[in-house]
Design an enzyme around this catalytic site. Structure first.
Site, PDB file in Angstrom:
ATOM      1  N   LYS A  63     -10.262 -16.458 -12.516  1.00  0.00           N
ATOM      2  CA  LYS A  63     -10.980 -15.677 -11.504  1.00  0.00           C
ATOM      3  C   LYS A  63     -11.411 -14.339 -12.083  1.00  0.00           C
ATOM      4  O   LYS A  63     -10.594 -13.648 -12.709  1.00  0.00           O
ATOM      5  CB  LYS A  63     -10.084 -15.432 -10.295  1.00  0.00           C
ATOM      6  CG  LYS A  63      -9.662 -16.713  -9.593  1.00  0.00           C
ATOM      7  CD  LYS A  63     -10.434 -16.925  -8.340  1.00  0.00           C
ATOM      8  CE  LYS A  63      -9.522 -16.694  -7.186  1.00  0.00           C
ATOM      9  NZ  LYS A  63     -10.090 -16.752  -5.918  1.00  0.00           N
ATOM     10  N   ASP A  84     -18.805 -19.585  -5.306  1.00  0.00           N
ATOM     11  CA  ASP A  84     -18.086 -18.941  -4.210  1.00  0.00           C
ATOM     12  C   ASP A  84     -18.735 -19.324  -2.892  1.00  0.00           C
ATOM     13  O   ASP A  84     -19.614 -18.628  -2.381  1.00  0.00           O
ATOM     14  CB  ASP A  84     -18.124 -17.422  -4.412  1.00  0.00           C
ATOM     15  CG  ASP A  84     -17.129 -16.723  -3.509  1.00  0.00           C
ATOM     16  OD1 ASP A  84     -16.337 -17.421  -2.850  1.00  0.00           O
ATOM     17  OD2 ASP A  84     -17.146 -15.492  -3.461  1.00  0.00           O
ATOM     18  N   ASP A 110     -45.794 -30.314   9.143  1.00  0.00           N
ATOM     19  CA  ASP A 110     -45.079 -30.313  10.430  1.00  0.00           C
ATOM     20  C   ASP A 110     -45.577 -31.429  11.336  1.00  0.00           C
ATOM     21  O   ASP A 110     -44.805 -32.063  12.047  1.00  0.00           O
ATOM     22  CB  ASP A 110     -45.262 -28.960  11.140  1.00  0.00           C
ATOM     23  CG  ASP A 110     -44.441 -27.881  10.462  1.00  0.00           C
ATOM     24  OD1 ASP A 110     -43.562 -28.241   9.657  1.00  0.00           O
ATOM     25  OD2 ASP A 110     -44.703 -26.686  10.715  1.00  0.00           O
ATOM     26  N   CYS A 127     -11.875  12.971  19.832  1.00  0.00           N
ATOM     27  CA  CYS A 127     -12.655  11.726  19.833  1.00  0.00           C
ATOM     28  C   CYS A 127     -14.139  12.055  19.618  1.00  0.00           C
ATOM     29  O   CYS A 127     -14.702  12.876  20.348  1.00  0.00           O
ATOM     30  CB  CYS A 127     -12.460  10.992  21.156  1.00  0.00           C
ATOM     31  SG  CYS A 127     -13.474   9.511  21.268  1.00  0.00           S
ATOM     32  N   CYS A 131     -16.005  10.939  23.134  1.00  0.00           N
ATOM     33  CA  CYS A 131     -15.791  11.532  24.455  1.00  0.00           C
ATOM     34  C   CYS A 131     -15.118  12.900  24.378  1.00  0.00           C
ATOM     35  O   CYS A 131     -14.899  13.544  25.403  1.00  0.00           O
ATOM     36  CB  CYS A 131     -14.989  10.576  25.349  1.00  0.00           C
ATOM     37  SG  CYS A 131     -13.287  10.406  24.836  1.00  0.00           S
ATOM     38  N   CYS A 143      -7.711   7.433  20.678  1.00  0.00           N
ATOM     39  CA  CYS A 143      -8.270   8.224  21.774  1.00  0.00           C
ATOM     40  C   CYS A 143      -7.603   7.716  23.044  1.00  0.00           C
ATOM     41  O   CYS A 143      -7.720   6.542  23.385  1.00  0.00           O
ATOM     42  CB  CYS A 143      -9.786   8.033  21.858  1.00  0.00           C
ATOM     43  SG  CYS A 143     -10.449   8.650  23.416  1.00  0.00           S
ATOM     44  N   TYR A 146     -17.718 -32.646  -8.938  1.00  0.00           N
ATOM     45  CA  TYR A 146     -16.564 -33.531  -9.046  1.00  0.00           C
ATOM     46  C   TYR A 146     -16.934 -34.886  -8.462  1.00  0.00           C
ATOM     47  O   TYR A 146     -17.458 -34.958  -7.352  1.00  0.00           O
ATOM     48  CB  TYR A 146     -15.425 -32.897  -8.252  1.00  0.00           C
ATOM     49  CG  TYR A 146     -14.048 -33.493  -8.433  1.00  0.00           C
ATOM     50  CD1 TYR A 146     -13.668 -34.109  -9.616  1.00  0.00           C
ATOM     51  CD2 TYR A 146     -13.103 -33.409  -7.415  1.00  0.00           C
ATOM     52  CE1 TYR A 146     -12.387 -34.627  -9.769  1.00  0.00           C
ATOM     53  CE2 TYR A 146     -11.821 -33.909  -7.550  1.00  0.00           C
ATOM     54  CZ  TYR A 146     -11.480 -34.520  -8.744  1.00  0.00           C
ATOM     55  OH  TYR A 146     -10.219 -35.021  -8.887  1.00  0.00           O
ATOM     56  N   GLU A 197     -17.115 -24.704 -16.298  1.00  0.00           N
ATOM     57  CA  GLU A 197     -18.131 -24.649 -15.237  1.00  0.00           C
ATOM     58  C   GLU A 197     -18.020 -23.327 -14.494  1.00  0.00           C
ATOM     59  O   GLU A 197     -16.978 -22.678 -14.545  1.00  0.00           O
ATOM     60  CB  GLU A 197     -17.877 -25.759 -14.203  1.00  0.00           C
ATOM     61  CG  GLU A 197     -18.038 -27.133 -14.735  1.00  0.00           C
ATOM     62  CD  GLU A 197     -17.481 -28.171 -13.759  1.00  0.00           C
ATOM     63  OE1 GLU A 197     -17.313 -27.863 -12.566  1.00  0.00           O
ATOM     64  OE2 GLU A 197     -17.203 -29.277 -14.220  1.00  0.00           O
ATOM     65  N   CYS A 245     -13.844   6.478  27.962  1.00  0.00           N
ATOM     66  CA  CYS A 245     -14.449   6.637  26.633  1.00  0.00           C
ATOM     67  C   CYS A 245     -15.409   5.454  26.407  1.00  0.00           C
ATOM     68  O   CYS A 245     -14.974   4.295  26.387  1.00  0.00           O
ATOM     69  CB  CYS A 245     -13.334   6.671  25.587  1.00  0.00           C
ATOM     70  SG  CYS A 245     -13.943   6.835  23.915  1.00  0.00           S
ATOM     71  N   LYS A 266     -17.436 -21.167 -11.179  1.00  0.00           N
ATOM     72  CA  LYS A 266     -16.696 -21.382  -9.928  1.00  0.00           C
ATOM     73  C   LYS A 266     -17.536 -20.804  -8.795  1.00  0.00           C
ATOM     74  O   LYS A 266     -17.633 -19.584  -8.633  1.00  0.00           O
ATOM     75  CB  LYS A 266     -15.328 -20.700 -10.007  1.00  0.00           C
ATOM     76  CG  LYS A 266     -14.448 -21.038  -8.826  1.00  0.00           C
ATOM     77  CD  LYS A 266     -13.035 -20.550  -9.060  1.00  0.00           C
ATOM     78  CE  LYS A 266     -12.085 -20.985  -7.983  1.00  0.00           C
ATOM     79  NZ  LYS A 266     -12.516 -20.727  -6.614  1.00  0.00           N
TER      80      LYS A 266
HETATM   81  S1  IVH Z   1     -13.089 -28.592  -9.068  1.00  0.00           S
HETATM   82  C1  IVH Z   1      -9.306 -31.026  -7.965  1.00  0.00           C
HETATM   83  N1  IVH Z   1     -15.095 -27.111  -9.796  1.00  0.00           N
HETATM   84  O1  IVH Z   1     -12.749 -23.841  -5.934  1.00  0.00           O
HETATM   85  C2  IVH Z   1     -10.246 -29.977  -8.355  1.00  0.00           C
HETATM   86  N2  IVH Z   1     -13.933 -26.505  -7.814  1.00  0.00           N
HETATM   87  O2  IVH Z   1      -9.862 -23.194  -5.967  1.00  0.00           O
HETATM   88  C3  IVH Z   1     -11.463 -29.949  -7.546  1.00  0.00           C
HETATM   89  N3  IVH Z   1     -14.869 -24.565  -6.649  1.00  0.00           N
HETATM   90  O3  IVH Z   1     -11.650 -26.189  -3.563  1.00  0.00           O
HETATM   91  C4  IVH Z   1     -12.198 -28.713  -7.603  1.00  0.00           C
HETATM   92  N4  IVH Z   1     -16.520 -24.199  -8.061  1.00  0.00           N
HETATM   93  O4  IVH Z   1     -14.029 -25.303  -3.381  1.00  0.00           O
HETATM   94  C5  IVH Z   1     -14.122 -27.296  -8.884  1.00  0.00           C
HETATM   95  N5  IVH Z   1     -16.937 -25.925 -10.540  1.00  0.00           N
HETATM   96  C6  IVH Z   1     -15.977 -26.104  -9.642  1.00  0.00           C
HETATM   97  C7  IVH Z   1     -15.821 -25.266  -8.518  1.00  0.00           C
HETATM   98  C8  IVH Z   1     -14.778 -25.495  -7.622  1.00  0.00           C
HETATM   99  C9  IVH Z   1     -15.941 -23.798  -6.933  1.00  0.00           C
HETATM  100  C10 IVH Z   1     -13.987 -24.341  -5.503  1.00  0.00           C
HETATM  101  C11 IVH Z   1     -13.670 -25.574  -4.695  1.00  0.00           C
HETATM  102  C12 IVH Z   1     -12.191 -25.742  -4.781  1.00  0.00           C
HETATM  103  C13 IVH Z   1     -11.743 -24.362  -5.115  1.00  0.00           C
HETATM  104  C14 IVH Z   1     -10.433 -24.437  -5.862  1.00  0.00           C
END
Ligand code: IVH
Length: 670
Positions: free
Chosen positions: A302, A107, A27, A396, A399, A414, A216, A103, A420, A105
């Site tokens: 999904k 979230d 720090d 309620c 109250c 209510c 990407y 890959e 309340c 996906k």
């Molecule tokens: S590729 C043109 N790869 O999912 C394609 N997207 O529903 C570019 N996301 O907007 C996206 N994991 O926010 C890609 N391994 C992955 C991903 C991914 C999550 C999200 C991303 C995208 C959305 C599409």
């Protein structure tokens, strides 16, 4: 050099989990660097490690047009559709074997990172896909995103896209802290991540446990022949590319990968909601091309929402600010999608009846895309023989007033609006909330204290508060985990509260109208009303029929407005607020020229766009335009999307109405 020394310790700590110096020493080095950079800004490096600490305040994020639109992905929940996708790809390419990258996906929140001459120069959110928010200062605090890339082969300009996530462990700790500070907990890691990157103070973002996975690479000239090679390069350049991926040329292997991760995702330290499948070869990607919304060379599978079974311990009832009663299930805590679930919304009496819920039942809970987990079914086989039918409350819980439920209404209400307690507190909480009067020096806990001390019963009471009323007020707050803390109003807190309340007097009329909490009058409706009735007196005098003429005001809203404006208590409250100095008329010329680009122009929107039609309509309104549903001689423009019907086109041509594309529309507003 100091910055090199700090970067060295950063790498050691974050990449190798090692520490050569104490936190205190680290720090001190950082403070020294920040001080030096303040004194000699000309020597501050664009990739200085001090950027990781943040410090920039961003009141409004600048809108930036994406260099390449940020498209979404076609998605499916069915394995059969993936096989169809594979067949389609092979047919278009005329190949019987195609290599796919599988890959995870992630979230979280999508981010676009722009690099120039090896330096991170911009980070932009997805926004509407065409333009997003410039959140560079915030993103620079995320340590897994390189501030600079040093390699002899890097292109002069390139862009990388990825997902910002908040891993489970950090999320749980962070939420615990928020609860301890009297703040609302985030419902899930995705919300926490997206809230974090939109914060105004980047030094606060620096404290959030965020991570970025990139997936990407884009640029005018590709730096490799395939997606998988690009990802390898990105990894070499220091980006965080997830290890969990594979390249397959056989769709059955792809399906195997999905099955494996659907099971194993529970063990991951962060949330994923599916698997993304991408054609690996760049030439093949190009050949496949894009639809208006997404690439034809990729698709996402999904996962179905995660489910878990647990016991329903009790049903409790919450009273909202409008008096609406919401039943809430208290569950035996169970882990679901990485977080502990203890409660689920039961919406209303019919929902409980339809499920046939009884206390003690074994229930299945699910966490889908929505924030609050829901109960999807009851396991009748496990019901105890002594279990009895659940009786919905008649009075309620706060109250004791007899509840009302009008025909067609989903909720019980209510009717004791004036006395309340949760309705009173809820109205004040709504009044001070961010989209309303935005008094952020007050919050739920503080309102509760002011109410308990009999200082505030209505929003207007806030404006009567003076520092001596508040100094020294204290309350013991019980946290969710049973621990306690004491909240005391000391001098600084009191000053902030008084200032926040006083500053709110500058809020424009449409915010005041929304803040009043008239049932069904949301922020957008309030704006629409103010556009037609720019002052309170006119609005209060508008008849039911007049109100119906306002854009998007239907019978329910008009009735609710008339009921409020006929209520003497409500009129008295408005009078007090006006006396306190709140804005009761809109300075229409306050709108900037920037925001008035489409002033008065009427638009018809038809077809499919890169954003939803509702989103497009919102943008039209934001810039002062009007949405109309049918084409007529008075329509100024027809915005034509994909798959627009031929009849609309003919009619527009006949009436000499200019037909513009989504692109052309964007040019009008930027
Ligand atoms: S590729 C043109 N790869 O999912 C394609 N997207 O529903 C570019 N996301 O907007 C996206 N994991 O926010 C890609 N391994 C992955 C991903 C991914 C999550 C999200 C991303 C995208 C959305 C599409």
């Amino acid at each position: 050099m100091l910055s090199v020394e700090i970067s060295y310790h950063n790498r050691l700590y974050y990449d190798e989990s090692k520490q050569e110096i104490s936190d205190y020493e680290y720090d001190a080095l950082m403070q020294e660097l920040i001080l030096l950079e303040k004194q000699y800004p000309e020597f501050a490096q664009a990739d200085s490690p001090s950027l990781r600490v943040g410090g920039t305040i961003n009141k409004n994020f600048q809108q930036v047009k994406h260099q390449y639109p940020m498209m979404s992905l076609g998605n499916t929940y069915s394995m059969a559709e993936l096989t169809d996708f594979d067949q389609r790809v092979k047919k278009v390419l005329g190949q019987d074997k195609v290599a796919y990258v599988c890959e995870l996906k992630f979230d979280g929140v999508a981010i676009s990172l722009w690099y120039e001459n090896g330096l991170l120069i911009k980070a932009v959110t997805r926004g509407d896909g065409v333009q997003g928010d410039d959140v560079t200062a915030n993103i620079k605090t995320i340590r897994s995103i390189p501030l600079s890339v040093k390699d002899s082969h890097i292109p002069e300009k390139f862009e990388v896209r990825g997902e910002i996530v908040m891993p489970h462990k950090g999320f749980e700790e962070f939420n615990k802290q928020r609860i301890n500070n009297g703040e609302d907990a985030f419902a899930n890691p995705r919300n926490a991540a997206s809230g974090s990157i939109k914060m105004q103070d980047s030094s606060l973002v620096a404290k959030r446990p965020l991570q970025c996975f990139v997936y990407y690479a884009l640029g005018d000239h590709k730096y490799s022949q395939s997606h998988s090679e690009s990802l390898k390069l990105l990894k070499v350049w220091g980006f965080n590319v997830a290890d969990y991926m594979a390249v397959y040329s056989n769709i059955d292997d792809v399906l195997g990968f999905i099955e494996k991760w659907d099971e194993k995702r529970k063990e991951l330290p962060f949330d994923i909601d599916g698997v993304v499948l991408k054609v690996n070869d760049y030439h093949q990607q190009e050949e496949l091309g894009y639809t208006a919304k997404s690439p034809r060379w990729a698709i996402s599978y999904k996962f179905k929402a995660e489910q878990a079974s647990t016991q329903l311990n009790d049903i409790v009832f919450q009273v909202g600010r409008t008096g609406a009663i919401t039943p809430v299930a208290e569950l035996e805590p169970v882990t679901l999608a990485g977080t502990t679930v203890k409660r689920a919304s039961l919406h209303n009496a019919d929902f409980i009846k339809d499920l046939g819920l009884q206390i003690g039942d074994c229930v299945m809970v699910e966490k889908g895309g929505e924030i609050i987990p829901k109960i999807i079914e009851v396991d009748l086989n496990q019901r105890s023989a002594t279990s009895t039918e659940f009786k919905y409350i008649t009075h309620c819980p706060e109250c004791g007033t007899l509840l009302e439920r009008k025909e067609g209404q989903a909720h019980h209400y209510c009717p004791n609006t004036t006395h309340c307690p949760p309705q009173i507190k809820g109205r004040i909480e709504h009044f001070i909330s961010r989209k309303a009067m935005d008094i952020d020096s007050l919050g739920e806990g503080k309102i509760e204290l002011l109410f308990d001390k009999k200082l505030v019963y209505s929003p207007a009471d806030l404006y009567d508060l003076q520092a001596p009323h508040l100094l020294g007020l204290a309350k013991i707050i019980v946290n969710e985990d049973g621990s306690t803390r004491k909240m005391v109003f000391r001098e600084k807190t009191v000053q902030n509260i008084i200032k926040g309340i006083s500053d709110s007097k500058k809020m424009p009329f449409h915010r005041v109208l929304f803040a009043l909490g008239i049932r069904y009058v949301g922020a957008t409706t309030a704006k629409k009303l103010v556009a037609v009735y720019p002052n309170m007196t006119d609005l209060m005098q508008a008849s039911y029929d007049d109100l119906l003429k306002v854009d998007e005001v239907g019978e329910k809203i008009a009735e609710s407005l008339r009921m409020s404006f006929n209520n003497p208590d409500f009129i008295y409250e408005i009078g007090r607020l006006e006396f306190a100095g709140l804005q009761m008329q809109e300075e229409l010329e306050e709108r900037s020229v920037q925001d008035n680009k489409l002033d008065g122009k009427s638009f018809v929107v038809s077809g499919v766009f890169s954003v939803s039609r509702d989103e497009l309509k919102k943008q039209i309104e934001y810039f002062g335009g009007k949405n109309v549903t049918a084409l007529s001689g008075k329509t100024d423009y027809l915005i034509a999307g994909d798959k627009m019907g031929p009849a609309k086109k003919t009619k527009a041509e006949k009436n000499n109405i200019p037909i513009i594309s989504e692109e052309e529309f964007r040019e009008m507003i930027t």
